[in-house]
Every structure is written in structure tokens, then in C-alpha cells.
Write an enzyme that holds these catalytic residues in place. Structure first.
Site, PDB file in Angstrom:
ATOM      1  N   GLU A   1      -7.337  -0.796 -17.029  1.00 40.80           N
ATOM      2  CA  GLU A   1      -6.600  -0.805 -15.770  1.00 40.80           C
ATOM      3  C   GLU A   1      -5.137  -1.168 -16.004  1.00 40.80           C
ATOM      4  O   GLU A   1      -4.228  -0.548 -15.451  1.00 40.80           O
ATOM      5  CB  GLU A   1      -7.254  -1.776 -14.774  1.00 40.80           C
ATOM      6  CG  GLU A   1      -6.483  -2.019 -13.498  1.00 40.80           C
ATOM      7  CD  GLU A   1      -6.183  -0.751 -12.693  1.00 40.80           C
ATOM      8  OE1 GLU A   1      -6.724   0.321 -13.020  1.00 40.80           O
ATOM      9  OE2 GLU A   1      -5.365  -0.826 -11.759  1.00 40.80           O
TER      10      GLU A   1
ATOM     11  N   TRP B   1     -10.106  -7.733  13.483  1.00 46.37           N
ATOM     12  CA  TRP B   1     -10.999  -7.146  12.473  1.00 46.37           C
ATOM     13  C   TRP B   1     -12.154  -8.132  12.361  1.00 46.37           C
ATOM     14  O   TRP B   1     -11.940  -9.279  11.906  1.00 46.37           O
ATOM     15  CB  TRP B   1     -10.279  -7.011  11.138  1.00 46.37           C
ATOM     16  CG  TRP B   1     -11.187  -6.462  10.095  1.00 46.37           C
ATOM     17  CD1 TRP B   1     -12.279  -7.062   9.526  1.00 46.37           C
ATOM     18  CD2 TRP B   1     -11.156  -5.148   9.527  1.00 46.37           C
ATOM     19  NE1 TRP B   1     -12.889  -6.241   8.645  1.00 46.37           N
ATOM     20  CE2 TRP B   1     -12.237  -5.065   8.614  1.00 46.37           C
ATOM     21  CE3 TRP B   1     -10.334  -4.057   9.692  1.00 46.37           C
ATOM     22  CZ2 TRP B   1     -12.492  -3.911   7.878  1.00 46.37           C
ATOM     23  CZ3 TRP B   1     -10.591  -2.914   8.950  1.00 46.37           C
ATOM     24  CH2 TRP B   1     -11.656  -2.846   8.068  1.00 46.37           C
TER      25      TRP B   1
ATOM     26  N   LYS C   1      -1.999   1.300 -14.992  1.00 46.80           N
ATOM     27  CA  LYS C   1      -0.884   0.884 -14.122  1.00 46.80           C
ATOM     28  C   LYS C   1       0.441   1.213 -14.787  1.00 46.80           C
ATOM     29  O   LYS C   1       1.345   1.763 -14.165  1.00 46.80           O
ATOM     30  CB  LYS C   1      -0.982  -0.622 -13.834  1.00 46.80           C
ATOM     31  CG  LYS C   1      -2.068  -0.986 -12.874  1.00 46.80           C
ATOM     32  CD  LYS C   1      -1.705  -0.677 -11.460  1.00 46.80           C
ATOM     33  CE  LYS C   1      -2.396   0.409 -10.711  1.00 46.80           C
ATOM     34  NZ  LYS C   1      -3.646   0.953 -10.944  1.00 46.80           N
TER      35      LYS C   1
ATOM     36  N   CYS D   1      -6.308  -8.694  11.087  1.00 44.51           N
ATOM     37  CA  CYS D   1      -5.988  -8.799  12.517  1.00 44.51           C
ATOM     38  C   CYS D   1      -4.481  -8.638  12.727  1.00 44.51           C
ATOM     39  O   CYS D   1      -3.679  -8.951  11.865  1.00 44.51           O
ATOM     40  CB  CYS D   1      -6.418 -10.172  13.016  1.00 44.51           C
ATOM     41  SG  CYS D   1      -8.169 -10.472  12.702  1.00 44.51           S
TER      42      CYS D   1
ATOM     43  N   GLU E   1       1.057   5.164 -15.104  1.00 48.95           N
ATOM     44  CA  GLU E   1       1.173   6.012 -13.906  1.00 48.95           C
ATOM     45  C   GLU E   1       2.446   5.722 -13.103  1.00 48.95           C
ATOM     46  O   GLU E   1       2.874   6.559 -12.329  1.00 48.95           O
ATOM     47  CB  GLU E   1      -0.061   5.888 -13.024  1.00 48.95           C
ATOM     48  CG  GLU E   1      -0.228   4.586 -12.294  1.00 48.95           C
ATOM     49  CD  GLU E   1      -1.431   4.638 -11.343  1.00 48.95           C
ATOM     50  OE1 GLU E   1      -1.679   5.680 -10.716  1.00 48.95           O
ATOM     51  OE2 GLU E   1      -2.127   3.625 -11.239  1.00 48.95           O
TER      52      GLU E   1
ATOM     53  N   ARG F   1      -3.418  -1.340  10.313  1.00 44.33           N
ATOM     54  CA  ARG F   1      -4.124  -2.381   9.553  1.00 44.33           C
ATOM     55  C   ARG F   1      -5.621  -2.354   9.804  1.00 44.33           C
ATOM     56  O   ARG F   1      -6.372  -3.071   9.181  1.00 44.33           O
ATOM     57  CB  ARG F   1      -3.565  -3.749   9.931  1.00 44.33           C
ATOM     58  CG  ARG F   1      -2.134  -3.923   9.492  1.00 44.33           C
ATOM     59  CD  ARG F   1      -1.427  -4.985  10.246  1.00 44.33           C
ATOM     60  NE  ARG F   1      -2.130  -6.238  10.218  1.00 44.33           N
ATOM     61  CZ  ARG F   1      -1.527  -7.388   9.925  1.00 44.33           C
ATOM     62  NH1 ARG F   1      -0.271  -7.377   9.580  1.00 44.33           N
ATOM     63  NH2 ARG F   1      -2.168  -8.517   9.968  1.00 44.33           N
TER      64      ARG F   1
ATOM     65  N   ASN G   1      -5.755 -15.241  13.176  1.00 43.00           N
ATOM     66  CA  ASN G   1      -5.938 -14.322  12.053  1.00 43.00           C
ATOM     67  C   ASN G   1      -6.360 -15.188  10.876  1.00 43.00           C
ATOM     68  O   ASN G   1      -5.659 -16.129  10.539  1.00 43.00           O
ATOM     69  CB  ASN G   1      -4.591 -13.630  11.753  1.00 43.00           C
ATOM     70  CG  ASN G   1      -4.752 -12.480  10.800  1.00 43.00           C
ATOM     71  OD1 ASN G   1      -5.854 -12.184  10.357  1.00 43.00           O
ATOM     72  ND2 ASN G   1      -3.645 -11.812  10.493  1.00 43.00           N
ATOM     73  N   GLY G   2      -7.527 -14.914  10.284  1.00 39.48           N
ATOM     74  CA  GLY G   2      -7.930 -15.731   9.132  1.00 39.48           C
ATOM     75  C   GLY G   2      -9.389 -16.137   9.247  1.00 39.48           C
ATOM     76  O   GLY G   2     -10.159 -15.547  10.003  1.00 39.48           O
TER      77      GLY G   2
ATOM     78  N   HIS H   1     -11.623   0.008 -36.305  1.00 38.57           N
ATOM     79  CA  HIS H   1     -12.219   1.334 -36.615  1.00 38.57           C
ATOM     80  C   HIS H   1     -11.203   2.453 -36.456  1.00 38.57           C
ATOM     81  O   HIS H   1     -11.562   3.580 -36.153  1.00 38.57           O
ATOM     82  CB  HIS H   1     -13.438   1.559 -35.706  1.00 38.57           C
ATOM     83  CG  HIS H   1     -14.492   0.520 -35.876  1.00 38.57           C
ATOM     84  ND1 HIS H   1     -15.286   0.412 -36.997  1.00 38.57           N
ATOM     85  CD2 HIS H   1     -14.829  -0.532 -35.084  1.00 38.57           C
ATOM     86  CE1 HIS H   1     -16.092  -0.622 -36.884  1.00 38.57           C
ATOM     87  NE2 HIS H   1     -15.856  -1.218 -35.727  1.00 38.57           N
TER      88      HIS H   1
ATOM     89  N   LYS I   1      -2.026   9.935  -3.581  1.00 39.65           N
ATOM     90  CA  LYS I   1      -2.777   8.703  -3.293  1.00 39.65           C
ATOM     91  C   LYS I   1      -4.278   9.004  -3.253  1.00 39.65           C
ATOM     92  O   LYS I   1      -5.083   8.198  -3.677  1.00 39.65           O
ATOM     93  CB  LYS I   1      -2.326   8.102  -1.958  1.00 39.65           C
ATOM     94  CG  LYS I   1      -3.037   6.798  -1.597  1.00 39.65           C
ATOM     95  CD  LYS I   1      -2.804   5.732  -2.632  1.00 39.65           C
ATOM     96  CE  LYS I   1      -3.575   4.474  -2.355  1.00 39.65           C
ATOM     97  NZ  LYS I   1      -3.554   3.531  -3.502  1.00 39.65           N
TER      98      LYS I   1
HETATM   99  C1  AGP Z   1      -4.980   4.229  -9.457  1.00 43.63           C
HETATM  100  O1  AGP Z   1      -3.803   3.464  -9.405  1.00 43.63           O
HETATM  101  C2  AGP Z   1      -4.763   5.680  -9.096  1.00 43.63           C
HETATM  102  N1  AGP Z   1      -4.123   5.801  -7.835  1.00 43.63           N
HETATM  103  C3  AGP Z   1      -6.045   6.510  -9.238  1.00 43.63           C
HETATM  104  O2  AGP Z   1      -6.587   6.273 -10.516  1.00 43.63           O
HETATM  105  C4  AGP Z   1      -7.127   6.196  -8.186  1.00 43.63           C
HETATM  106  O3  AGP Z   1      -7.710   4.934  -8.444  1.00 43.63           O
HETATM  107  C5  AGP Z   1      -8.208   7.263  -8.287  1.00 43.63           C
HETATM  108  O4  AGP Z   1      -7.630   8.516  -7.958  1.00 43.63           O
HETATM  109  C6  AGP Z   1      -9.412   7.009  -7.357  1.00 43.63           C
HETATM  110  O5  AGP Z   1      -8.962   7.009  -6.042  1.00 43.63           O
HETATM  111  P1  AGP Z   1      -9.998   6.458  -4.912  1.00 43.63           P
HETATM  112  O6  AGP Z   1     -10.218   5.017  -5.204  1.00 43.63           O
HETATM  113  O7  AGP Z   1      -9.299   6.696  -3.618  1.00 43.63           O
HETATM  114  O8  AGP Z   1     -11.270   7.244  -5.041  1.00 43.63           O
END
Ligand code: AGP
Length: 613
Positions: free
Chosen positions: A486, A74, A490, A2, A493, A27, A100-101, A509, A608
Site C-alpha cells: 500500500e 448518521w 500511494k 453527522c 500513483e 457526508r 456529532n460523535g 531471493h 476514482k
Molecule cells: C487506491 O489509492 C486507488 N485509488 C485504487 O487502487 C483503488 O483502491 C482501486 O481502484 C479499488 O477501488 P474501490 O475500492 O473503489 O473498489
């Protein structure tokens, strides 16, 4: 997510409020409203829909007051419609509020108020707040104390702003927990309030950010800020740099850092409206589940890419454990070429922050062609992966601007946990007690995430010792094996340091040949069913002269003895532990990249949303 805007001063409040709400549109919301003090009364305009609808209402019936509050909602409790839109008036019409909450104990409070004769106008949890304030006022309490006393009755996290026609020279604002910010903007003989500073940055750069359990009595001359527990305080007034983009980052240097810290709120938001903690039940209406159909499911393919695929790997453990449905996790770019074995009893569940990832969409199409039911867990409202699915779960964490996904990784972990519980209930693989316990554990999550964030200082120190690393290994097992993948992603990338996530059991292994003093090994070893194996993993790495950074449960003495560095996380129910164990790894990657002076929010070569195949 919100949005809130308030104004008190010599100007007409409405244009300032409307302009501020527009700045918060990113948002996400589904209804909007505004209230002003006018001619000794309170005028309210509100409706479902976007700000255009609200502007139309204001145009048709103009507002002149110079004290007001506005809200973009929201929906959490109660569908988006006029009655459920904020602001909410009490029974007397003297007091109006925006919120909000989540009022976690709103059912009990609503019953109590109704038994005293209060007639509710909406299905929202927020409405209980304004009636409680009125109950104190009717007992002779002043507005400030009435709001203060009311806040002490509420469970959950809140940002609220209150007006009263009987106190026309003040606005009361308050924040409890991390459900959303409350920012106080200082003007000249005028003051502003907002849930996020982009809403008011064009009017002032002098801001106070209320912290949890603080409230402010705002008048044209300024604000008196007090703690709910220790009386009046002198808050720090921040001067915000004049840069609208940086303004959206608030007090953070990078969006990624802000979004890591938003995870208390985003985890609260992704749970919002889907859990009845009193009944111990989960509702996911947007999935359009039919109990009969659920009973016929023979397999679920979880399809995703990158970070989202690692969330899917956690989801596999949870759904198989709780709902006993076979789950396969496939990355989008492979599934679509596998001629997968899919039929009408198969579900293809896509996970995607953007909802526009080409490989994931293509995989969904492949599943659809073969007769599968399509579900998706998506953040971007209205995106393709949301639109083409037969049912979806919205992550509802607001826009994620940083390319490196953080809050859109932890939110689907919780969404998958809730899905597993719902599927387990519908298929009878868990009984009521098991369901209640699983739901009760969910309630802990935002606070556990907050406690991980509180330890950022220790993570930053470890990051300093890794700035020159050439490579790193991340080891996990069981539900935290995906956490290793993950954490490694992080790091690579955003810091461009090569890192590899690996199933810990696989070290012997082959990869154990890599171990030496120059290779930092991150070992994810919280108190979960795989703890003993992970502890011996640490010993094996140390025995070969390796350097161990352990993610461990707070107070774990034996790991403190053994590891070179420890990133502590609070004790967490094991099925939810990937939510907490990933946060120090997000922070570790962030601080390494930031200290290396890299473009954290826009890493080289990355987008992104990968809308190309
Ligand atoms: C993760 O930090 C990256 N930006 C990338 O692996 C991302 O998760 C992937 O491209 C999938 O994107 P999406 O969740 O928008 O489908």
C-alpha cells in the site's frame, strides 16, 4: 458523518439552516431535524429520511425563529427514526441539542440518569448529554457552565451545539476530540455555526475552527471561545478563499491531505454503533449473519482491487488468526477467470470504496453464480457492491474525493478486525477474555491514528529528501507486508515515482541486488511479532550501502541508530498496527507529490472508481 448548522441573527434561521444542511449532504445521513427558539419556547421538526422530508415538515408547519440549530444524522446508536433524529429536547423542554460523535460511556450515564427519574425518549447516546445539561441547570448552574461541566463527564469524541429558551441570545458550541469539526462563522450582527465550512461559506468567509476541548458562547455580536481546561482564549480567525470546491477542502490544499487527517474521525465513525465497549462485544447487523451459517463456512475469498486488495491481505491475517477460517485474497480481475473452487460453504467478501469497481463486481457475480454467500465492505451508500451482497459492512467514512484512497483503506482494516472478532466469537475460536481484550484494543485506534498525524512534520522532512528519487522499495512482513504494497502504491500513483512493495523475506531471493545508495528502502518495522526479522533486514540493506527509511515504534533506539530516517508510530497492538504504520506512508507520498507540484487529487490516467474492466 453527522452534519450540524446553527444560526443567530436578525434573519429567519430556518432557510439558512436548511440550506447549510443541504451543503453537507455529501457526508451521508439517514435522518434530519431542526430546532428554533420561537415565542419564548422551542419548536422542533425532525424525522428519518432525507432533507426533502424535513422540508415538507417545515412547509406544513412553518418556523419563524431567528435562533436555531439543525442536524443531519448518521445513525450510530439507535435506528433512523423520528425519536432518534436530532435535535434532542430535555425533560423540561427548556434545552435542545444536536451532537456529532459517540458518547462511549453513555450506558452508565443513561442508567444513572434513569435512576434519578429521567425518562429517555430515544435509543441514542446523544440524548444523555441534554439530560446532563438540564441536571446542572436545575442545580442553579448557568447554561455555559452546565455545558462545560457536562462535557467533562463524557468519554469519546464530540461536536455539540446547544440552545436554551431561557438564554435566547446565545448558542453554545463545543468540540472534544475529532468526531467532527465545529466552525464558527462571523457575520455582521449575525453568527453561524457548522460542522464543516461548506455549509456557511456563502454567508461568511471569516471562520474560527474550534479545536479539541474548546467551546464557544455565540451571540449576535460574536463569540467568546474558551478552553475546557484553561479558560478564555483568543482563537485565530481564518479568511477562507471564495471557492466552493476549495471550501470543501477546508483549510487543506488537497482533498487527499484532508482525508488523511480525517482518519481520526473516520476510524471513530467506522467503529460507531458496532462496539459495546462495556460488554466487549461487536455487532454487525447489516451482515445478516446466522450463527449456524457462520459455523458452516469452510473458506472466505476476499476479492478487491488496488488499495482495497491490500486491506484484504491484512484481513486474511486477522480472520485466520482470530476465527481460524481459511482465507484467500484474490484481485477481482483474476478471480473471475480462475474457475474458482466455490460452493455453498464459501463466502466471497468484496472490499470496495466506490462499490462500483467493475472487476470486483464481476468477481462477486462469479462467486454468486457458484453458490457463494456474498458479503461486502463498502463506503458508497447504495452502490452496486452494497446492493447485490447478502450482507455488508458500511465503511461509513463519508465521501472520499481524492483518487488515492486513504481513509477508505484504514477503515476496512478496522472493519475486518471487527468481523474477525465476531466470526471468532460465533465459531468459538476465542473465549470471552480474548474477545474483551481484542475489543478493548479497538478503543485505542482513533487516538493512535491522531498521534501518527501529529508527527506529520518529521514525515515532511523525509519527503523533502526523496523528491529526486527515481525508484523506491517498500519492505514489510506478516501483518505489515500489505502495508509495504500500500505504501508503494500511494507513492507511485500520486508522485509517479516507481515504487515496489515486497515481502521482506524475499529480498535475499533476488531483489537485494537492487540495493545501492540511490534506492531508498522503506522498511516497516514496528514492534510486532516480525520485529527481529525486520531489524536484521535493515542491517542487511545498510550493509550493502543502502538507504533506509524505517517505520518504527516510538522510542526504538536500535532502529534510530541503524536507519537513515525514522518515521515513528505509537505502540499499537500488532493486529491493528497496519492502521498506524500506513499513515506516515500516506503522508510521505502526499508531501512528495505535493512538493513536486503534481495534481495530487486527480493523478494522471487514474479515476476514482474504475467502472471499466
Ligand atoms: C487506491 O489509492 C486507488 N485509488 C485504487 O487502487 C483503488 O483502491 C482501486 O481502484 C479499488 O477501488 P474501490 O475500492 O473503489 O473498489
Amino acid at each position: 458523518m453527522c452534519g450540524i448548522v446553527g444560526y443567530i441573527g436578525p434573519q429567519n434561521a430556518t432557510p439558512i439552516i436548511m440550506n447549510g444542511l443541504k451543503k453537507l449532504e455529501y457526508r451521508g445521513y439517514d435522518s434530519a431535524g431542526i430546532a428554533v427558539l420561537e415565542n419564548g419556547g422551542i419548536e422542533v421538526r425532525r424525522d428519518a429520511g432525507k432533507l426533502e422530508r424535513l422540508s415538507q415538515l417545515v412547509h406544513e408547519s412553518p418556523l419563524k425563529g431567528n435562533v436555531g440549530i439543525g442536524h443531519t444524522r448518521w445513525a450510530t446508536h439507535g435506528v433512523p427514526n423520528t425519536r432518534n433524529a436530532h435535535p434532542h429536547l430535555g425533560m423540561t423542554g427548556d434545552v435542545v441539542l444536536v451532537h456529532n460523535g459517540i458518547v462511549e460511556n453513555f450506558s452508565a450515564l443513561r442508567e444513572e440518569l434513569e435512576s434519578e427519574g429521567v425518562v429517555f425518549q430515544s435509543e441514542t447516546d446523544s440524548e444523555v448529554i441534554v439530560h446532563l445539561i438540564e441536571r446542572y441547570l436545575s442545580g442553579g448552574t448557568n447554561l455555559t457552565d452546565a455545558v462545560h461541566q457536562t462535557l467533562l463527564l463524557l468519554k469519546g469524541a464530540h461536536g455539540i451545539v446547544v440552545l436554551s429558551k431561557n438564554d435566547p441570545d446565545k448558542i453554545i458550541a463545543a468540540r472534544v476530540g475529532n468526531a467532527g469539526g465545529v466552525v464558527i462563522g462571523y457575520g455582521k450582527d449575525e453568527m453561524y455555526i457548522a460542522s464543516d465550512l461548506p455549509a456557511i461559506l456563502e454567508y461568511t468567509r471569516e471562520m474560527v475552527f474550534l479545536e479539541s476541548r474548546q467551546m464557544a458562547v455565540v451571540s449576535r455580536e460574536g463569540a467568546v471561545v474558551m478552553s475546557l481546561d484553561e479558560g478564555e482564549i483568543q482563537p485565530e480567525v481564518h479568511t477562507i478563499p471564495w471557492d466552493p470546491v476549495s471550501a470543501e477542502k477546508g483549510e487543506y490544499r488537497h482533498f487527499m491531505h484532508k482525508e488523511i487527517h480525517e482518519q481520526v474521525r473516520s476510524l471513530t465513525d467506522t467503529i460507531a454503533g458496532r462496539v459495546d465497549f462495556e460488554l466487549g462485544s461487536i455487532q454487525l447487523p447489516s451482515l445478516n449473519l446466522s450463527p449456524e451459517k457462520v459455523k458452516d463456512i469452510k473458506k472466505i475469498f476476499i476479492i478487491a482491487c488496488g488499495t482495497a486488495s491490500y486491506a484484504g491481505m491484512v484481513g486474511k491475517v486477522l480472520i485466520e488468526k482470530i476465527a481460524r477460517i481459511p482465507v484467500e485474497v484474490e484481485i477481482g480481475s483474476e478471480f473471475r477467470y480462475q474457475d474458482p473452487i466455490v460452493d455453498e460453504n464459501t463466502v466471497v467478501l468484496a472490499i470496495s470504496q466506490s462499490g462500483e469497481t467493475a472487476d470486483t463486481l464481476a468477481a462477486m457475480e462469479e462467486g454468486h453464480q457458484k453458490g457463494a454467500t456474498l458479503w461486502s465492505i463498502v463506503n458508497a451508500i447504495g452502490s452496486q457492491a452494497m446492493r447485490i451482497a447478502d450482507g455488508f459492512i458500511s465503511m461509513q467514512v463519508g465521501p472520499e474525493i481524492g483518487v488515492a484512497s486513504t481513509k477508505a483503506y484504514t477503515a476496512p482494516l478496522v472493519d475486518l478486525y471487527m468481523l474477525a472478532i465476531l466470526l471468532g466469537e460465533l465459531r468459538g475460536t476465542i473465549d470471552e477474555n480474548q474477545r474483551r481484550q481484542l475489543v478493548a484494543d479497538l478503543r485505542l485506534v482513533p487516538d493512535l491514528a491522531g498521534r501518527c498525524l501529529d508527527r506529520e512534520g518529521e514525515v515532511k522532512k523525509v519527503a523533502e529528501s526523496l523528491l529526486e528519487a527515481q525508484s523506491a522499495l517498500y519492505l514489510g512482513r506478516g501483518v505489515n507486508m500489505p502495508t509495504a504494497y500500500e505504501g508503494a502504491l500511494k507513492l507511485k500513483e500520486i508522485s509517479y515515482i516507481h515504487a515496489e512493495g515486497y515481502p521482506a523475506g524475499e529480498m535475499k531471493h533476488g531483489p537485494i541486488a537492487l540495493i545501492d545508495a540511490d534506492l531508498p528502502v522503506v522498511v516497516i518495522a514496528p514492534r510486532d511479532p516480525w520485529y527481529d526479522k525486520m531489524f536484521s533486514q535493515i542491517e542487511q540493506v545498510k550493509a550493502r550501502g543502502g538507504r533506509v527509511i524505517a517505520v518504527a515504534t516510538e522510542g526504538d533506539e536500535q532502529i534510530q541508530q541503524q536507519a537513515d530516517h525514522v518515521l515513528s508510530v505509537p505502540e499499537t497492538p500488532w493486529m491493528l498496527s497496519p492502521v498506524t504504520t500506513v499513515i506516515p506512508l500516506q503522508l510521505l507520498a502526499y508531501h512528495i507529490a505535493a512538493q513536486r507540484g503534481l495534481d495530487v487529487d486527480q493523478p494522471r490516467n487514474l479515476a476514482k472508481s474504475v467502472t471499466v474492466e
